[in-house]
Every structure is written in structure tokens, then in C-alpha cells.
Design a protein around this motif. Structure first.
Motif, PDB file in Angstrom:
ATOM      1  N   THR A  66       0.835  -1.203   0.000  1.00 43.47           N
ATOM      2  CA  THR A  66       0.000   0.000   0.000  1.00 43.47           C
ATOM      3  C   THR A  66       0.869   1.251   0.000  1.00 43.47           C
ATOM      4  O   THR A  66       0.596   2.211  -0.717  1.00 43.47           O
ATOM      5  CB  THR A  66      -0.918   0.011   1.243  1.00 43.47           C
ATOM      6  OG1 THR A  66      -1.740  -1.139   1.215  1.00 43.47           O
ATOM      7  CG2 THR A  66      -1.783   1.249   1.285  1.00 43.47           C
ATOM      8  N   PHE A  67       1.933   1.205   0.769  1.00 47.67           N
ATOM      9  CA  PHE A  67       2.825   2.360   0.862  1.00 47.67           C
ATOM     10  C   PHE A  67       3.673   2.522  -0.399  1.00 47.67           C
ATOM     11  O   PHE A  67       4.025   3.625  -0.781  1.00 47.67           O
ATOM     12  CB  PHE A  67       3.725   2.216   2.091  1.00 47.67           C
ATOM     13  CG  PHE A  67       4.578   3.416   2.339  1.00 47.67           C
ATOM     14  CD1 PHE A  67       4.027   4.571   2.856  1.00 47.67           C
ATOM     15  CD2 PHE A  67       5.919   3.404   2.034  1.00 47.67           C
ATOM     16  CE1 PHE A  67       4.807   5.694   3.077  1.00 47.67           C
ATOM     17  CE2 PHE A  67       6.715   4.512   2.255  1.00 47.67           C
ATOM     18  CZ  PHE A  67       6.154   5.665   2.776  1.00 47.67           C
ATOM     19  N   SER A  68       3.994   1.414  -1.056  1.00 45.63           N
ATOM     20  CA  SER A  68       4.858   1.448  -2.233  1.00 45.63           C
ATOM     21  C   SER A  68       4.093   1.659  -3.532  1.00 45.63           C
ATOM     22  O   SER A  68       4.699   1.657  -4.597  1.00 45.63           O
ATOM     23  CB  SER A  68       5.646   0.137  -2.334  1.00 45.63           C
ATOM     24  OG  SER A  68       6.388  -0.067  -1.172  1.00 45.63           O
ATOM     25  N   ALA A  69       2.799   1.823  -3.454  1.00 45.20           N
ATOM     26  CA  ALA A  69       1.988   2.015  -4.654  1.00 45.20           C
ATOM     27  C   ALA A  69       2.361   3.330  -5.338  1.00 45.20           C
ATOM     28  O   ALA A  69       3.022   4.184  -4.746  1.00 45.20           O
ATOM     29  CB  ALA A  69       0.506   2.021  -4.264  1.00 45.20           C
ATOM     30  N   PRO A  76      -0.568   6.394   2.881  1.00 40.73           N
ATOM     31  CA  PRO A  76       0.298   6.199   4.047  1.00 40.73           C
ATOM     32  C   PRO A  76      -0.470   5.954   5.344  1.00 40.73           C
ATOM     33  O   PRO A  76      -0.016   5.199   6.194  1.00 40.73           O
ATOM     34  CB  PRO A  76       1.091   7.499   4.126  1.00 40.73           C
ATOM     35  CG  PRO A  76       0.956   8.149   2.805  1.00 40.73           C
ATOM     36  CD  PRO A  76      -0.329   7.666   2.228  1.00 40.73           C
ATOM     37  N   ALA A  77      -1.625   6.573   5.490  1.00 37.13           N
ATOM     38  CA  ALA A  77      -2.393   6.388   6.721  1.00 37.13           C
ATOM     39  C   ALA A  77      -2.865   4.937   6.857  1.00 37.13           C
ATOM     40  O   ALA A  77      -2.793   4.346   7.940  1.00 37.13           O
ATOM     41  CB  ALA A  77      -3.582   7.336   6.750  1.00 37.13           C
ATOM     42  N   VAL A 102       9.223   5.007   8.390  1.00 38.25           N
ATOM     43  CA  VAL A 102       9.291   5.654   7.073  1.00 38.25           C
ATOM     44  C   VAL A 102       8.125   6.620   6.897  1.00 38.25           C
ATOM     45  O   VAL A 102       8.284   7.735   6.382  1.00 38.25           O
ATOM     46  CB  VAL A 102       9.325   4.602   5.947  1.00 38.25           C
ATOM     47  CG1 VAL A 102       9.166   5.240   4.581  1.00 38.25           C
ATOM     48  CG2 VAL A 102      10.616   3.799   6.005  1.00 38.25           C
ATOM     49  N   VAL A 103       6.945   6.216   7.349  1.00 32.73           N
ATOM     50  CA  VAL A 103       5.775   7.108   7.271  1.00 32.73           C
ATOM     51  C   VAL A 103       6.010   8.346   8.132  1.00 32.73           C
ATOM     52  O   VAL A 103       5.717   9.472   7.720  1.00 32.73           O
ATOM     53  CB  VAL A 103       4.489   6.361   7.690  1.00 32.73           C
ATOM     54  CG1 VAL A 103       3.317   7.325   7.820  1.00 32.73           C
ATOM     55  CG2 VAL A 103       4.160   5.258   6.694  1.00 32.73           C
ATOM     56  N   LYS A 104       6.562   8.154   9.327  1.00 30.82           N
ATOM     57  CA  LYS A 104       6.848   9.295  10.220  1.00 30.82           C
ATOM     58  C   LYS A 104       7.861  10.243   9.571  1.00 30.82           C
ATOM     59  O   LYS A 104       7.737  11.453   9.678  1.00 30.82           O
ATOM     60  CB  LYS A 104       7.391   8.805  11.572  1.00 30.82           C
ATOM     61  CG  LYS A 104       6.386   8.112  12.418  1.00 30.82           C
ATOM     62  CD  LYS A 104       5.362   9.082  12.924  1.00 30.82           C
ATOM     63  CE  LYS A 104       4.403   8.389  13.862  1.00 30.82           C
ATOM     64  NZ  LYS A 104       3.248   9.194  14.167  1.00 30.82           N
TER      65      LYS A 104
END
Length: 178
Positions: A66-69, A76-77, A102-104
Motif C-alpha cells: 500500500t505504501f509502495s503504490a 500512508p495512513a 518511514v511514514v513518520k
């Protein structure tokens, strides 16, 4: 020859043997394939209805995908929520901690990202994302001893790490404290 002058056609004799029965191996393969198909359908339906929940490792894989899409589809949430749920269910998921870090970092909280990456490295000595991130971070902050430890871990684990690490280490030689 027949009375009409045409050559006689031979009649095919019907054999006295009964028709061949399907082989037991073929039957077993067909039954096994059918059972596997039914099991796949049941498991897929279970995931769709929520009766079966994914394992924490599957949740982390889904969170990373999901994050790498592509940027238009990136969420990201949702990735962070999946990673947090995986950590709640299995607190030793280092990949989940590194994803949250990584999101932070992308939201601008670099200190929280550093804490989470260090936690990820402490959870597992095989988290490449955390080691790469901490190597870069330690080089930037001047903690060369810690950077060397992360570089050492990566070089021992990953064959392709040399291509990435050696140019950065060579550039760090420009700093006299290195």
C-alpha cells in the motif's frame, strides 16, 4: 470383392475386453486438484467476509505494498494503520516498525522515525530497511561508529550492499572525524 465389384471392407471386431477404467492415479490427481480449488475458494471467501484474518506478516506485506503504490494510489495512513495492527498482534514485527518509521519521516517527524528504526533494528538484526536508513542517518549526524556497525551488518547479509555503501563510505572520508 463384393458382388458389386467393390473391395470388401473389413468389419471391425468389437473387442471382448471391457472399456478401460480410469487409472487410480488420475482419479487421485483430479480429486486432489478439486479439493485444492475448493479450499482456495473457501479461504478467499473467508478473507473477504472477515471470518479469517491475515497473519501479522501478511498485514505488513499489505502495508508495504500500500505504501509502495504509485503516488496516486498511495495511502500512508492505511499503511501505518495496518503496520500498527500487525505490531499490536505480534510485537516483534520489525518490518512493521520500520514502515511506521518511514511514514513518520515523510510526515516530517525525523526524531520519531529514528527511534522507530532503532527499535526495528533491536527487534530483528535482519531488517534491511532499518539498517540502510540508520546507516544514512548516522553518517549525516556524524555517528560514524554506529554507521559502520550498520554497514557491517548489511555487507554480511546482502551481496548487493557494496554498490550502495562503498561510494557513501568513500564520500564520508572527506570528513576528518570519520
Amino acid at each position: 470383392m463384393s458382388e458389386t465389384g467393390e473391395p470388401r471392407r473389413r468389419r471391425r471386431r468389437r473387442s471382448a475386453r471391457p472399456a478401460a477404467k480410469p487409472r487410480p492415479v488420475l482419479k487421485a490427481c483430479l480429486v486432489g486438484g478439486g479439493l485444492a480449488l475448493v479450499a482456495g475458494i473457501v479461504v478467499h471467501a473467508g478473507f473477504q467476509t472477515g471470518l479469517i484474518t491475515p497473519t501479522p506478516a501478511q498485514q505488513v506485506d499489505e502495508a508495504w505494498s500500500t505504501f509502495s503504490a504509485p503516488p496516486a494510489d498511495r495511502d500512508p495512513a492505511r499503511a501505518e494503520a495496518l503496520a500498527r495492527e500487525a505490531l499490536r498482534r505480534q510485537p516483534v514485527q520489525s518490518r512493521a516498525a520500520s514502515l511506521i518509521a518511514v511514514v513518520k519521516e515523510q510526515t516530517g517527524d525525523r526524531q520519531a522515525a529514528a527511534r522507530l528504526m532503532r527499535a526495528a533494528v533491536n527487534l530483528s538484526r535482519r531488517d534491511d530497511v532499518a539498517d540502510y536508513w540508520l546507516f544514512e542517518n548516522d553518517l549525516q549526524t556524524g555517528d560514524f561508529q554506529a554507521a559502520a556497525l550498520h554497514a557491517d551488518a548489511l555487507l554480511r547479509r546482502e551481496a548487493g550492499a557494496r554498490q550502495y555503501l562503498f561510494p557513501q563510505i568513500a564520500a564520508a572520508f572527506a570528513n576528518p572525524t570519520f
